[in-house]
Design a protein around this motif. Structure first.
Motif, short mmCIF file in Angstrom:
data_model
loop_
_atom_site.label_atom_id
_atom_site.label_comp_id
_atom_site.label_asym_id
_atom_site.label_seq_id
_atom_site.Cartn_x
_atom_site.Cartn_y
_atom_site.Cartn_z
N TYR A 310 -43.54 24.60 -14.33
CA TYR A 310 -43.61 23.98 -15.66
C TYR A 310 -44.74 24.45 -16.66
O TYR A 310 -44.40 24.46 -17.60
CB TYR A 310 -43.45 22.46 -15.59
CG TYR A 310 -41.92 22.16 -15.42
CD1 TYR A 310 -40.92 22.79 -15.27
CD2 TYR A 310 -41.64 20.50 -15.51
CE1 TYR A 310 -39.50 22.39 -14.94
CE2 TYR A 310 -40.29 20.11 -15.35
CZ TYR A 310 -39.14 21.04 -15.11
OH TYR A 310 -38.00 20.86 -15.19
N VAL A 311 -45.96 24.44 -15.97
CA VAL A 311 -47.18 25.15 -16.63
C VAL A 311 -46.92 26.39 -17.04
O VAL A 311 -47.05 26.70 -18.27
CB VAL A 311 -48.22 24.85 -15.71
CG1 VAL A 311 -49.47 25.54 -16.34
CG2 VAL A 311 -48.75 23.42 -15.52
N LYS A 312 -46.17 27.39 -16.44
CA LYS A 312 -46.04 28.49 -16.56
C LYS A 312 -44.76 28.73 -17.73
O LYS A 312 -44.89 29.50 -18.71
CB LYS A 312 -45.51 29.28 -15.25
CG LYS A 312 -45.03 30.83 -15.43
CD LYS A 312 -44.47 31.54 -14.34
CE LYS A 312 -44.45 33.04 -14.36
NZ LYS A 312 -43.83 33.54 -13.09
N LEU A 313 -43.94 27.81 -17.56
CA LEU A 313 -42.74 27.84 -18.43
C LEU A 313 -43.45 27.40 -19.88
O LEU A 313 -43.04 27.98 -20.88
CB LEU A 313 -41.81 26.74 -18.03
CG LEU A 313 -40.75 26.39 -19.25
CD1 LEU A 313 -39.73 27.49 -19.33
CD2 LEU A 313 -39.89 25.32 -18.77
N TYR A 314 -44.32 26.43 -19.77
CA TYR A 314 -44.98 26.11 -21.19
C TYR A 314 -45.81 27.11 -21.73
O TYR A 314 -45.62 27.53 -22.97
CB TYR A 314 -45.65 24.69 -21.12
CG TYR A 314 -46.07 24.12 -22.33
CD1 TYR A 314 -45.40 23.43 -22.90
CD2 TYR A 314 -47.34 24.60 -22.98
CE1 TYR A 314 -45.24 22.85 -24.26
CE2 TYR A 314 -47.39 23.87 -24.28
CZ TYR A 314 -46.61 23.11 -24.62
OH TYR A 314 -47.11 22.67 -26.07
N LEU A 315 -46.58 27.78 -20.91
CA LEU A 315 -47.53 28.60 -21.63
C LEU A 315 -46.65 30.08 -21.99
O LEU A 315 -47.14 30.43 -22.97
CB LEU A 315 -48.60 29.16 -20.49
CG LEU A 315 -49.49 28.04 -19.87
CD1 LEU A 315 -50.45 28.45 -18.93
CD2 LEU A 315 -50.47 27.74 -21.07
N GLN A 316 -45.94 30.28 -21.29
CA GLN A 316 -44.92 31.51 -21.67
C GLN A 316 -44.41 31.39 -22.92
O GLN A 316 -44.25 32.27 -23.84
CB GLN A 316 -44.15 32.09 -20.39
CG GLN A 316 -44.78 32.72 -19.25
CD GLN A 316 -43.80 33.25 -18.28
OE1 GLN A 316 -42.63 32.56 -18.27
NE2 GLN A 316 -44.27 33.81 -17.54
N THR A 317 -43.84 29.98 -22.94
CA THR A 317 -43.09 29.69 -24.29
C THR A 317 -44.02 29.65 -25.49
O THR A 317 -43.65 30.20 -26.56
CB THR A 317 -42.31 28.49 -24.21
OG1 THR A 317 -41.52 28.58 -23.01
CG2 THR A 317 -41.27 28.24 -25.36
N VAL A 318 -45.03 28.79 -25.32
CA VAL A 318 -45.90 28.45 -26.64
C VAL A 318 -46.45 29.76 -27.01
O VAL A 318 -46.94 29.86 -28.41
CB VAL A 318 -46.68 27.52 -26.66
CG1 VAL A 318 -45.75 26.30 -26.25
CG2 VAL A 318 -47.83 27.55 -25.48
N GLU A 319 -46.90 30.84 -26.18
CA GLU A 319 -47.56 32.13 -26.78
C GLU A 319 -46.64 32.75 -27.00
O GLU A 319 -47.06 34.19 -27.60
CB GLU A 319 -48.31 32.49 -25.44
CG GLU A 319 -49.55 31.69 -24.96
CD GLU A 319 -50.31 32.03 -24.04
OE1 GLU A 319 -51.32 32.80 -24.44
OE2 GLU A 319 -50.01 32.24 -22.72
N ARG A 320 -45.30 32.63 -27.37
CA ARG A 320 -44.46 33.44 -27.97
C ARG A 320 -44.66 33.38 -29.50
O ARG A 320 -44.83 32.54 -30.06
CB ARG A 320 -42.80 33.06 -27.63
CG ARG A 320 -42.33 33.33 -26.40
CD ARG A 320 -41.26 32.52 -26.12
NE ARG A 320 -40.15 32.79 -27.20
CZ ARG A 320 -39.19 34.02 -26.83
NH1 ARG A 320 -39.31 34.59 -25.63
NH2 ARG A 320 -38.33 34.26 -27.61
#
Length: 321
Positions: A310-320
């Protein structure tokens, strides 16, 4: 992710971690954020509306409709969490407020309209006290025919935060939470047992704060306001995702371990008011044997979470972008 994005509506009390949830929902390609409704909780409802509009503008999504909802719980007075979220409810970051106004209908009307108009069943993600959702379900029960699931941030199997046994969102309006459990649609309880575990490391928080992109930078500033531990070296602390984990659970349900269990809300006055009583016993006990079984809602209760996922999911998404 393949297929059409999941239509979602967030009901929130923005709130630092509600803002983190909004940033994720706006930017995740597998989610279609149809509307946001606001309720009193972390701060007063007008402050929630202001914060929500500001976050959506920073996220590059100013066109999403936002509606003002309940200013207080069904029975009790409103009780804010400004000691956690700051005087403005947004960490006192001094953000320039949006000039946009909410839509000219109330939250319940907007919820009904968006749910019934959706070509696919909607997933509701309440990250706040459940007053708006209870009013919707009691006033317009027909909406349940086009609700896929309700994934709410609230409750706890073990330890509370508002009281030793009650989590803030449920404690703030226990009657509303009890109404939610009778909705007649699948429900996932994303409670404190997993809520507190999903933490973004300090190095990642620093990177987000240094971004030139407004939404990404805002995510970093918000996470820095949610330290999971003392910042002993003066560097950015690791920051908890909080409410945003419930959005992760919709975007990637495989990262969450749940079990279908009976759940009820304690409504009686006293130290247990607002507790979510989750029955994990393998068999009925003496109470049921002697007094008869009570009818309790069956809820998918989150018991474990893949933190790294979930940390990876969040970071990858908000840095889009």
């Amino acid at each position: 992710m393949t297929g059409q994005p999941i239509p979602v509506i967030i009901d929130c009390d923005t709130g630092v971690d509600d803002a983190l949830a909004l940033l994720l929902a706006v930017r995740h390609p597998g989610l279609d954020l149809r509307a946001v409704t606001c309720v009193a909780g972390n701060t007063d409802v007008d402050g929630v509306v202001r914060n929500t509009l500001t976050v959506l503008e920073h996220a590059g999504a100013p066109g999403i409709p936002v509606a003002r909802g309940a200013a207080r719980p069904l029975i009790e007075p409103a009780r804010s969490a400004r000691h956690v979220h700051g005087a403005d409810g947004m960490g006192d970051l001094g953000l320039l407020a949006s000039t946009r106004a909410p839509v000219d209908v109330d939250a319940v009307t907007l919820l009904r309209r968006e749910i019934l108009a959706s070509p696919r069943p909607v997933t509701l993600i309440p990250t706040a006290p459940l007053t708006n959702i209870a009013l919707l379900l009691r006033t317009h029960p027909e909406v349940t025919g086009n609700i896929e699931r309700i994934v709410f941030m609230g409750g706890a199997v073990a330890t509370g935060n508002a009281t030793p046994v009650a989590e803030f969102n449920v404690w703030h309006d226990p009657e509303a939470a009890a109404v939610l459990l009778t909705a007649g649609v699948p429900i996932t309880m994303y409670g404190l047992d997993v809520f507190t575990r999903v933490v973004v490391p300090g190095a990642d928080v620093r990177r987000l704060r240094e971004s030139a992109e407004p939404g990404t930078r805002l995510a970093g500033e918000l996470l820095a306001h949610r330290p999971s531990a003392p910042d002993l070296d003066g560097d950015d602390p690791a920051g908890g995702l909080g409410d945003a984990g419930a959005v992760c659970a919709v975007a990637d349900p495989e990262g969450l371990t749940t079990r279908l269990l009976p759940v009820e809300v304690s409504l009686a006055p006293g130290p247990a008011r607002g507790q979510t009583i989750v029955d994990r016993r393998p068999r009925p006990g003496e109470s049921e044997i002697h007094e008869g079984a009570r009818e309790q809602a069956l809820v998918d209760v989150a018991l474990d979470v893949d933190v790294d996922r979930y940390v990876k999911l969040y970071l990858q998404t908000v840095e889009r972008p």
